[in-house]
Design an enzyme around this catalytic site. Sequence first.
Site, mmCIF file in Angstrom:
data_model
loop_
_atom_site.group_PDB
_atom_site.id
_atom_site.type_symbol
_atom_site.label_atom_id
_atom_site.label_comp_id
_atom_site.label_asym_id
_atom_site.label_seq_id
_atom_site.Cartn_x
_atom_site.Cartn_y
_atom_site.Cartn_z
ATOM 1 N N ARG A 173 45.291 47.989 42.864
ATOM 2 C CA ARG A 173 45.564 49.236 42.325
ATOM 3 C C ARG A 173 43.984 50.100 42.482
ATOM 4 O O ARG A 173 42.996 49.291 42.043
ATOM 5 C CB ARG A 173 45.654 49.135 40.767
ATOM 6 C CG ARG A 173 45.643 50.374 39.847
ATOM 7 C CD ARG A 173 45.953 50.143 38.539
ATOM 8 N NE ARG A 173 46.078 51.407 37.641
ATOM 9 C CZ ARG A 173 45.306 52.057 37.137
ATOM 10 N NH1 ARG A 173 43.944 51.659 37.551
ATOM 11 N NH2 ARG A 173 45.331 53.098 36.507
ATOM 12 N N LYS A 191 35.033 49.823 38.954
ATOM 13 C CA LYS A 191 34.589 48.910 37.727
ATOM 14 C C LYS A 191 33.225 48.840 37.512
ATOM 15 O O LYS A 191 32.612 48.861 38.698
ATOM 16 C CB LYS A 191 35.528 47.612 37.463
ATOM 17 C CG LYS A 191 37.079 47.852 37.343
ATOM 18 C CD LYS A 191 37.537 48.700 36.027
ATOM 19 C CE LYS A 191 39.011 48.862 35.911
ATOM 20 N NZ LYS A 191 39.543 47.490 35.602
#
Length: 284
Positions: free
Chosen positions: A259, A220
């Site tokens: 994840r 991210k």
Amino acid sequence: MNVADLTVPGRCLVMGIVNVTEDSFSDGGRYIETDRAIEHARRLVAEGADIIDIGGESTRPGAVRVDAEDERNRVVPVIEALREEGIHTSVDTMRASVAAAAAEAGVSMINDVSGGLADPAMFSVMADAAIPVCLMHWKTVQFGDAAGRADHGGNVVTDVHETLDDLVTRALAAGVAKDQIVLDPGLGFAKSREDNWSLLNALPEFIGGEFPVLVGASRKRFLAGVRRERGLEVTPVDADPATAAVTAISAHMGAWGVRVHNVPVSRDAVDVAAHWRSAGDYRG
């Protein structure tokens, strides 16, 4: 099937990401062909993934939605092939029709980043599928331009708690079993850098709640920012070391799963956290 059937005793589960897409922010286009996607999934399992999350539509900022039939045709063959090899899979979709097709193909989990809100039929499909589901917080579900940051009422942690509680209520009312629900605070989705760090800081609150928690911080932008703050040019892949750090901390805190794109480094981080948590057993 319930969440316990996917849970790995003694450690955090590692969910490997396979994007069967053209435009995902990290690896868009690399695995758009079915054979390459299956091959990549097998490699992730060999590297230590416990389940493979298969997505046929990018949810990056500015992404354009693909046709439902195209999305279905991208994910179903991969799910079917991996099921035949005994590999657990999750389908990353916001469409009830795709989730239903994936369930018929033998998927082990439905992972909806909209938390069931993007498609009014999703909760019903989840209930009928009778498999684990992941409900994620994403207050702004937006396509076609850069997804804006949502208004969290001045306190992102409180907002995420309240929204996830509402999603659980909706899911249970539709017939989803309590032991089939996993929650995801939605790191990076319509959230500022400060929002994301606040959520990570509050992770013990979420993990200490009633439902298992999946952490999806991999690559991210706010993690890439750790290097950017030192004046370095970064790509999404350059966030893998920071991702592994978040994985280790999340696993040590008791997260149900992480994840990730880079499985080997995160699996090592998960294993280190498992040994760390069990160290008291060795000391007696």
